[in-house]
Every structure is written in structure tokens, then in C-alpha cells.
Motif scaffolding. Structure first.
Motif, PDB file in Angstrom:
ATOM      1  N   VAL A 364       0.956  -0.608   0.159  1.00 49.73           N
ATOM      2  CA  VAL A 364       0.164  -0.479   0.113  1.00 49.73           C
ATOM      3  C   VAL A 364       1.095   1.465  -0.264  1.00 49.73           C
ATOM      4  CG1 VAL A 364      -1.766   1.025   1.270  1.00 49.73           C
ATOM      5  CG2 VAL A 364      -2.188  -1.156   1.272  1.00 49.73           C
ATOM      6  N   LYS A 365       1.523   0.882   0.798  1.00 47.51           N
ATOM      7  CA  LYS A 365       2.945   2.631   0.846  1.00 47.51           C
ATOM      8  C   LYS A 365       3.985   2.336  -0.453  1.00 47.51           C
ATOM      9  CE  LYS A 365       6.869   4.082   2.668  1.00 47.51           C
ATOM     10  NZ  LYS A 365       8.430   3.213   3.569  1.00 47.51           N
ATOM     11  N   THR A 366       3.867   1.574  -0.975  1.00 47.43           N
ATOM     12  CA  THR A 366       4.687   1.279  -2.420  1.00 47.43           C
ATOM     13  C   THR A 366       3.397   2.078  -3.889  1.00 47.43           C
ATOM     14  OG1 THR A 366       5.640  -0.153  -1.992  1.00 47.43           O
ATOM     15  CG2 THR A 366       5.447   0.414  -3.868  1.00 47.43           C
ATOM     16  N   ALA A 367       1.976   1.765  -3.672  1.00 46.07           N
ATOM     17  CA  ALA A 367       1.150   2.671  -3.837  1.00 46.07           C
ATOM     18  C   ALA A 367       0.908   4.232  -4.250  1.00 46.07           C
ATOM     19  CB  ALA A 367      -0.132   1.692  -4.287  1.00 46.07           C
ATOM     20  N   LEU A 368       1.426   4.415  -2.560  1.00 51.88           N
ATOM     21  CA  LEU A 368       0.964   5.698  -2.398  1.00 51.88           C
ATOM     22  C   LEU A 368       2.424   6.527  -2.405  1.00 51.88           C
ATOM     23  CD1 LEU A 368      -0.289   5.447   1.338  1.00 51.88           C
ATOM     24  CD2 LEU A 368      -1.733   6.194  -1.188  1.00 51.88           C
ATOM     25  N   ALA A 398      -0.281  16.653   0.752  1.00 55.16           N
ATOM     26  CA  ALA A 398      -0.067  16.283   1.892  1.00 55.16           C
ATOM     27  C   ALA A 398      -0.442  15.221   2.378  1.00 55.16           C
ATOM     28  CB  ALA A 398      -1.054  17.813   2.779  1.00 55.16           C
ATOM     29  N   ILE A 399      -1.954  14.767   2.414  1.00 54.76           N
ATOM     30  CA  ILE A 399      -3.210  13.532   3.456  1.00 54.76           C
ATOM     31  C   ILE A 399      -1.520  12.100   2.492  1.00 54.76           C
ATOM     32  CG2 ILE A 399      -4.635  12.318   1.714  1.00 54.76           C
ATOM     33  CD1 ILE A 399      -6.718  15.346   1.814  1.00 54.76           C
ATOM     34  N   LEU A 400      -1.653  12.357   1.539  1.00 58.22           N
ATOM     35  CA  LEU A 400      -0.402  11.481   0.835  1.00 58.22           C
ATOM     36  C   LEU A 400       0.446  10.892   1.495  1.00 58.22           C
ATOM     37  CD1 LEU A 400      -0.714  11.586  -3.279  1.00 58.22           C
ATOM     38  CD2 LEU A 400      -2.024   9.368  -1.656  1.00 58.22           C
ATOM     39  N   MET A 401       1.168  11.930   2.100  1.00 64.01           N
ATOM     40  CA  MET A 401       2.562  12.259   3.296  1.00 64.01           C
ATOM     41  C   MET A 401       1.555  11.401   4.064  1.00 64.01           C
ATOM     42  SD  MET A 401       4.329  15.245   4.365  1.00 64.01           S
ATOM     43  CE  MET A 401       2.934  15.688   5.536  1.00 64.01           C
ATOM     44  N   ALA A 402       0.873  11.863   5.599  1.00 61.65           N
ATOM     45  CA  ALA A 402      -0.233  11.428   6.235  1.00 61.65           C
ATOM     46  C   ALA A 402      -0.045  10.443   5.889  1.00 61.65           C
ATOM     47  CB  ALA A 402      -1.592  12.582   6.139  1.00 61.65           C
ATOM     48  N   CYS A 403      -0.525   9.244   4.840  1.00 63.81           N
ATOM     49  CA  CYS A 403      -1.094   8.143   4.715  1.00 63.81           C
ATOM     50  C   CYS A 403       0.239   7.344   4.763  1.00 63.81           C
ATOM     51  CB  CYS A 403      -1.674   7.652   3.776  1.00 63.81           C
ATOM     52  SG  CYS A 403      -3.565   8.333   3.699  1.00 63.81           S
ATOM     53  N   ILE A 404       1.149   7.829   4.148  1.00 69.13           N
ATOM     54  CA  ILE A 404       2.524   7.429   3.841  1.00 69.13           C
ATOM     55  C   ILE A 404       3.306   7.183   5.415  1.00 69.13           C
ATOM     56  CG2 ILE A 404       4.831   7.741   3.140  1.00 69.13           C
ATOM     57  CD1 ILE A 404       3.213   7.911   0.538  1.00 69.13           C
ATOM     58  N   VAL A 405       3.295   8.360   5.925  1.00 68.14           N
ATOM     59  CA  VAL A 405       3.996   8.604   6.939  1.00 68.14           C
ATOM     60  C   VAL A 405       2.949   7.389   8.564  1.00 68.14           C
ATOM     61  CG1 VAL A 405       4.063   9.879   9.217  1.00 68.14           C
ATOM     62  CG2 VAL A 405       4.515  10.954   6.871  1.00 68.14           C
ATOM     63  N   ALA A 406       2.092   7.018   8.452  1.00 65.33           N
ATOM     64  CA  ALA A 406       1.143   6.387   9.544  1.00 65.33           C
ATOM     65  C   ALA A 406       1.814   4.753   9.439  1.00 65.33           C
ATOM     66  CB  ALA A 406      -0.329   7.035   9.013  1.00 65.33           C
ATOM     67  N   ILE A 407       1.550   4.706   7.604  1.00 66.53           N
ATOM     68  CA  ILE A 407       1.775   2.955   8.094  1.00 66.53           C
ATOM     69  C   ILE A 407       3.271   2.714   7.371  1.00 66.53           C
ATOM     70  CG2 ILE A 407       2.326   1.790   5.505  1.00 66.53           C
ATOM     71  CD1 ILE A 407      -0.412   2.664   4.425  1.00 66.53           C
ATOM     72  N   ALA A 408       4.116   4.244   7.455  1.00 65.93           N
ATOM     73  CA  ALA A 408       5.906   3.298   8.068  1.00 65.93           C
ATOM     74  C   ALA A 408       5.713   3.427   9.256  1.00 65.93           C
ATOM     75  CB  ALA A 408       6.578   4.728   7.164  1.00 65.93           C
ATOM     76  N   ALA A 409       4.465   4.008  10.685  1.00 73.34           N
ATOM     77  CA  ALA A 409       5.660   4.148  11.554  1.00 73.34           C
ATOM     78  C   ALA A 409       4.193   2.952  11.562  1.00 73.34           C
ATOM     79  CB  ALA A 409       4.117   5.115  11.561  1.00 73.34           C
ATOM     80  N   VAL A 410       3.522   2.594  11.085  1.00 75.11           N
ATOM     81  CA  VAL A 410       3.040   1.502  11.797  1.00 75.11           C
ATOM     82  C   VAL A 410       4.054   0.307  11.537  1.00 75.11           C
ATOM     83  CG1 VAL A 410       1.192  -0.206  12.054  1.00 75.11           C
ATOM     84  CG2 VAL A 410       0.743   1.800  12.648  1.00 75.11           C
ATOM     85  N   PHE A 411       4.213  -0.154  10.726  1.00 77.59           N
ATOM     86  CA  PHE A 411       4.691  -1.304   9.887  1.00 77.59           C
ATOM     87  C   PHE A 411       6.372  -1.358  10.345  1.00 77.59           C
ATOM     88  CE2 PHE A 411       7.312   0.625   6.035  1.00 77.59           C
ATOM     89  CZ  PHE A 411       7.671  -0.225   5.703  1.00 77.59           C
ATOM     90  N   SER A 412       7.136  -0.565  10.672  1.00 75.33           N
ATOM     91  CA  SER A 412       8.297  -0.708  10.943  1.00 75.33           C
ATOM     92  C   SER A 412       8.091  -0.732  12.067  1.00 75.33           C
ATOM     93  CB  SER A 412       9.100   1.053  10.987  1.00 75.33           C
ATOM     94  OG  SER A 412       8.539   2.016  11.986  1.00 75.33           O
ATOM     95  N   TYR A 413       6.718  -1.096  13.055  1.00 79.05           N
ATOM     96  CA  TYR A 413       7.231  -2.389  14.561  1.00 79.05           C
ATOM     97  C   TYR A 413       6.965  -3.162  14.327  1.00 79.05           C
ATOM     98  CZ  TYR A 413       7.442  -0.565  19.721  1.00 79.05           C
ATOM     99  OH  TYR A 413       7.932  -0.950  20.290  1.00 79.05           O
TER     100      TYR A 413
END
Length: 538
Positions: A364-368, A398-413
Motif C-alpha cells: 500500500v505504501k508503494t502505491a501511495l 499532504a494527505i498522501l504524506m500523512a498516509c505514508i507516514v502513518a503506514i511507515a510508523a506502523v509497519f516499521s514496528y
């Protein structure tokens, strides 16, 4: 001359019988198929050094020029060897080996005995001290023991922390990149730095508290001191808190070097306490993770500054937008490249991407990211045409960035690898009950395999029990498990049935695969009962 047909027929039958007897007399004696008698190295042996060759000894000769023998490592990669040669009158097959590193190796052979029957099999040996296999346990986090609500709270705090980290460091970086900022731009730097630092301090304290509380649940308060002084993770958390506090001072310095040094140290410490530090190739993964975070900070911080300036000063937004678009493009390229390299280092097989939530979020992050590239291109075209960015595109970015940051924060954990769990199989039947356990079911390491069979009392104890493991990639080369019968008394007894228990421990799962366990039980009347079950490991 007249020939009696009856007499001629008798003579032909006699000649044919004599010819058959002569062929049998002079034919090679091959009353049984070739069987493997000895292997060098020995099956399931553990060697201190690489063996110079692999040698298989059969009870009779095998056909020259037919069949094959190969050696594969724990990643199922074939070891390049010289051609196999026959020795000892064709009863020994030998393959010289290159120097093998520490690891688990599988020998698979396919030969033809002189009676024309194919013979195949596999066995395993170990060289040195192989590294522990990577699975979900490698990247285990304290979230594993949390309840669903606690985990969701931790993820929410993690998202806020990640966003604050990228905002604070990103704004600091742009204040270094821009040589002579205008009044509007300097105001944006000052205001966003203060917001980012306050958010970072609050979220880092909350984030560390939640993790520490999960780790120290049920421990006395005095033990908390040991967590922060005697463990590398605890010390890294303390360093993170100190660096965040120093950030309030660093962002006020006029010297740009102080801000740059602070960003490097902060992102460096963050890289040391993530998944990158748990990987085998720590230096590479930590370096790529640091570069990934740095690029993310440049993009996220720059976009936040651009949005802030766009609302305050459209002309300045146009000027900064021209600089930001170039920096954003570079940072996105770096994000993609470093992300791909880290994925290749984390995953033994790319197919694992489709087996975990981590892989799904990465997809999903790649698609974003692709959507961001499209939006960024449209922004550049708009700025070339009108001189300043379009508000709609900025908000979408900005919305896309917020989604990517949220995904990165979760999947990096989350763990990037699927978990390996012990396999348990039990099946009832009138002719036999069977239980098979494989633990811990980890490739490349020792596994304990226990097998229990129950036969009806009338059939008596098993005459023989064979357990074979077949890999989905090598279906014609099974690994026979050297079972040893256990005399441990009755267990899980069934009325009217007699129990027999067997066990073996060794590196019988040399690589990750889908395995089929074939259980063959012969009773006292030579009736064979076969059961099969499939399991896999990663």
C-alpha cells in the motif's frame, strides 16, 4: 526332406529355454536395488570445517554417466561443484566441494542401479555454527504481549511520534538547505520547529513509557532503573530523550552545523533501535534505515513548510516550491531505492511480501508513493505555468504524506517475516491413530520430531516405522528421519490400541519450504499403513 512340425516345435522350445538359461548364467547378479550404505560426511553430522568432498557408498554398482548428485545451502541455492565421479568399481559416487561457509547443507542424489531401477534420497550435514534463522521472532517486539487495545494505542502514539520526528528534523534540514530565507520562510521555520519539537518531546516520552511499561509489567519499580542502564535498548531510549531536549537548543543556534549535527545524531539513534538493528547485516540495514529516515525528513519537512508558506505568502510559496520540488524528487528516489534495498536485506524470499501484514502495508505504501510522484509532477507543471503551486494539489500531497507516514510508523514496528510455529498433527483411524509433532519447526536449525502411532491390539506392535520429509521443491528426494523408539510408558492411550513412540533431533528441515511428512507403518503381518500431512516453515 520332410520335417516333423511337432518335433521342430519341441526343438525350438528347448533351444529357447537353453538360451534363457545361458543369459541368466552370464548376466550380472542384481537381485536387489542399490541401497545407500554410507555417506561422507555422515548424515546429520556436525563438522567444524568444510568437507573436501561428498561421497556416497552403495551396496552395489550404479550406472556410470546417469543420474546426478547436488548440494544445496540453507537458501536452496545449489553449490557449484565439479562433476560426480564413480569409484570403487562403481559403488561409490564422489563430488569434490569448494570451501563451504558455516551453514546447513543438503545432499540430494538420483542414481540408477545396474538392475535399471532409479534410487534417490537426501540427507543433511552442518558446517561450523550456522547463524540463527530469521523469522518473526528475529523482529519480535513487546507489542506481541499486548492486548488489542494496548497495541492500537501504541500504534497511534507511534504514528504521532514518527510524524513529529520527521517534521522536527525535516524543518531543521530545510533551515540548513535554504541559504538566505525570506522573512516569511524564516517565520515558517521558527513556528514549525517549535511545534515539531514540542510534539516530538511529548510523543517520545509517551512512546518510551508505553514500551517500557509493557516490558516491565509485574516488575518492581526498582527494576526500571536496570532497564535504562543495563540494556542497549534502554540506553538508546535515554539517548533519544537527551537528544530531543538538546534539539530545543540546537534549532535556536545560528550556526547551521549545530542543527545538522543534531539531525544526524537523532536519526542515527532512531535507526539503532528499530528493525535494522535486529537484522544479520546490521551495518547495511542501519545505514539504509538512516538514509531512508533522512530522505523522509527532507520530503515531509519541506512539504509542511510549503503548506505553511502557501497560506501566508503565495509568492514566497512559489519561490520555495521551486526549490522544494527538486529536493522532494531526490528524496523520493532515495526513499524508493533505500526501501527496496532494506526489503531485500530483511526478506529471505520476496514471496514473503504476500504472507504478512508488513508486506501488505509495504505494498500500500508503494502505491501511495507512486501517487505522490504523480501529484508532484502535476505540482511542478502547475508552478511552471502559474508561478505558485495549486492548493488542491498541495492538500492532496499532504494527505498522501500523512498516509505514508502513518503506514511507515506502523509497519516499521511489525515483523517483516511470517512466524514459524511448532507443527502438531493428529489423526484417528480404525487401522491406526497417529500423532506427529515438529518443534520448533525452524529451518536451518535443530528440530525435535516426535511420532506416536497406535495400532489395534490384534495387530500387535509395529514391525517398522518410517518417517520421510519431502520438500515441495525436491519431491523425488525425501529426507528419511532417523527415528529412535522411546520407552516412556503409556501416554494419550486409546482403549483397544497399543502405542509406540519415536523421536529424533537434528537439522532435518535444512531450508524453508512446504514439507510433506510421509508416515509408513508396517504391522506384524506386513500390512503397510501410510499417512501424509503437509506443513511449512519460513
Amino acid at each position: 526332406m520332410t520335417v516333423n512340425l511337432h518335433t521342430l516345435s519341441k526343438r525350438m522350445w528347448a533351444a529357447g529355454l537353453l538360451l534363457a538359461l545361458m543369459m541368466l548364467a552370464f548376466a550380472p547378479q542384481a537381485f536387489a536395488h542399490a541401497t545407500l550404505e554410507k555417506t561422507v560426511p555422515a548424515a546429520n553430522s556436525k563438522l567444524d570445517q568444510s568437507p573436501p568432498f561428498v561421497e556416497l557408498h552403495f551396496n552395489e554398482a550404479v550406472e556410470p554417466g546417469a543420474g546426478s548428485m547436488e548440494v544445496v545451502d540453507s537458501q536452496s541455492n545449489k553449490i557449484k561443484t565439479e562433476d560426480a565421479v564413480l569409484e570403487d568399481g562403481g559403488t561409490a559416487l564422489k563430488v569434490p566441494l569448494p570451501t563451504l561457509g558455516d551453514g546447513v547443507y543438503t545432499v540430494s542424489y538420483h542414481v540408477i542401479s545396474e538392475d535399471g531401477h532409479p534410487v534417490s534420497g537426501s540427507y543433511v550435514f552442518v558446517v561450523g555454527n550456522p547463524p540463527n534463522w530469521k523469522d518473526a521472532a528475529t523482529f519480535a517486539t513487546e507489542t506481541n504481549s499486548n492486548s488489542g487495545m494496548q497495541q492500537n494505542v501504541l500504534y497511534a502514539v507511534r504514528i504521532l511520534y514518527y510524524a513529529a520526528l520527521l517534521l522536527a528534523t525535516g524543518v531543521a534540514l530545510w533551515s540548513v538547505i535554504v541559504r538566505q530565507p525570506s522573512v516569511s520562510l524564516q517565520s515558517a521555520f521558527t513556528r514549525l520547529s517549535l511545534i515539531g519539537m514540542r510534539a516530538l518531546l511529548i510523543t517520545v516520552l509517551l512512546h518510551i513509557f508505553l514500551q517500557a511499561n509493557s516490558l516491565m509489567k509485574g516488575q518492581p519499580l526498582s527494576a526500571w532503573g536496570n532497564l535504562f542502564t543495563d540494556t542497549s535498548t534502554g540506553r538508546a531510549w535515554l539517548e533519544l530523550i537527551v537528544l530531543v531536549l538538546l534539539g530545543f537548543i540546537a534549532v535556536r543556534f545560528k550556526e547551521k552545523f549545530a542543527r545538522l549535527l543534531w539531525v544526524v545524531l537523532l536519526l542515527g539513534v532512531e535507526s539503532l533501535i528499530g528493525h535494522a538493528a535486529a537484522n544479520d547485516q546490521k551495518v547495511l540495514t542501519i545505514a539504509f534505515d538512516f538514509i531512508h529516515l533522512l530522505a523522509g525528513a527532507v520530503w515531509a519537512g519541506g512539504l509542511a513548510v510549503l503548506l505553511y508558506v502557501w497560506y501566508a505568502d503565495r509568492k514566497e510559496a512559489g519561490r520555495f516550491g521551486a526549490v522544494f520540488s527538486r529536493g522532494a524528487l531526490i528524496s523520493l528516489v532515495v526513499l524508493v531505492v533505500s526501501g527496496v534495498l532494506m526489503t531485500l536485506l530483511f526478506l529471505p524470499k520476496l514471496s514473503y511480501l504476500w504472507l504478512t501484514t508488513w508486506g501488505g502495508l509495504l505494498t500500500v505504501k508503494t502505491a501511495l508513493v507512486v501517487a505522490v510522484l504523480v501529484t508532484g509532477t502535476l505540482l511542478r507543471l502547475r508552478m511552471k505555468k502559474n508561478g505558485f503551486p495549486a492548493g488542491t494539489l498541495l492538500k492532496a500531497d499532504a494527505i498522501l504524506m500523512a498516509c505514508i507516514v502513518a503506514i511507515a510508523a506502523v509497519f516499521s514496528y511489525m515483523s517483516p517475516l511470517p512466524p514459524n510455529e511448532p507443527y502438531n498433527f493428529h489423526q484417528m483411524g480404525e487401522d491406526m491413530h497417529v500423532t506427529l509433532n515438529v518443534s520448533p519447526n525452524v529451518p536451518g536449525g535443530d528440530n525435535t520430531i516426535s511420532l506416536q502411532v497406535w495400532l489395534p491390539e490384534a495387530a500387535g506392535a509395529p514391525k517398522s516405522v518410517i518417517l520421510r520429509l519431502r520438500s515441495s521443491s525436491k519431491q523425488d528426494a525425501p529426507i528419511d528421519i532417523p527415528l529412535v523408539q522411546k520407552d516412556d510408558g503409556p501416554n494419550d492411550s486409546f482403549p483397544g490400541y497399543l502405542r509406540a513412540a519415536y523421536e529424533a533431533t537434528g537439522p532435518f528441515l535444512p531450508y524453508a519450504s512446504k514439507w510433506t511428512a510421509e508416515i509408513r507403518v508396517m504391522d506384524q503381518d506386513d500390512n503397510e499403513i501410510v499417512r501424509e500431512t503437509a506443513f511449512r516453515n519460513y
